[in-house]
Design a protein around this motif. Structure first.
Motif, PDB file in Angstrom:
ATOM      1  N   CYS A 120       1.828  11.783   0.122  1.00  0.00           N
ATOM      2  CA  CYS A 120       2.127  10.414  -0.278  1.00  0.00           C
ATOM      3  C   CYS A 120       3.626  10.362  -0.602  1.00  0.00           C
ATOM      4  N   SER A 148       0.833  -1.198   0.000  1.00  0.00           N
ATOM      5  CA  SER A 148       0.000   0.000   0.000  1.00  0.00           C
ATOM      6  C   SER A 148       0.871   1.253   0.000  1.00  0.00           C
ATOM      7  N   ARG A 149       0.268   2.343  -0.361  1.00  0.00           N
ATOM      8  CA  ARG A 149       0.969   3.621  -0.368  1.00  0.00           C
ATOM      9  C   ARG A 149       1.350   4.024   1.048  1.00  0.00           C
ATOM     10  N   GLY A 159       7.190   8.534  -2.002  1.00  0.00           N
ATOM     11  CA  GLY A 159       7.683   7.574  -2.993  1.00  0.00           C
ATOM     12  C   GLY A 159       8.977   8.069  -3.603  1.00  0.00           C
TER      13      GLY A 159
END
Ligand SMILES: C=C(N)C(=O)O
Length: 126
Positions: A21, A2-3, A23
């Motif tokens: 978020c 999941s994020r 990444g």
């Protein structure tokens, strides 16, 4: 997988998205409109007050991720009226210190909830 998302009590959402978020070593923050999280209402009045509210909300999200203004590398500013550019800059300079992050300011037709300014940003993660 999941994020990895971050949400903060000191910020607002007006739709189906997270405050931030992570990444690729970066943290992408959703645009913040000038909503006072203590009331849920849009800050009215000067563009300076609205700009500062957007940035305060963004900094609350950064704090929730263990980051701060010095981690910000890119900022996106959306203005409904480009005549607010100078006043926005004045308020912006009260929240960031030189050397400043990279930034793009874009004029838009309208923003959610009738806001005059929305600001998003990208920060490096540690
Ligand atoms: C305000 C926003 N960030 C949105 O509607 O996406």
């Amino acid at each position: 997988m999941s994020r990895q998302v971050f949400n903060a009590a000191g910020a607002a959402t007006v739709g189906p998205y997270s405050h931030a978020c992570a990444g690729g070593g970066l943290l992408y923050l959703s645009g913040q409109t000038p909503i006072d999280p203590s009331t849920g209402a849009l800050v009215t009045g000067s563009i300076q007050a609205q700009t500062q509210q957007c940035l305060d909300n963004l900094f609350a999200v950064l704090d929730a991720a263990g980051l701060g203004p010095d981690d910000v590398i890119n900022v996106q500013v959306y203005l409904v009226d480009m005549r607010d550019f100078t006043a926005m800059n004045e308020a912006y300079a009260t929240r960031f210190a030189a050397p400043y992050p990279a930034r793009t300011t874009i004029g838009v037709a309208s923003l959610p909830l009738g806001a005059n300014v929305e600001i998003g940003l990208i920060a490096r993660t540690r």
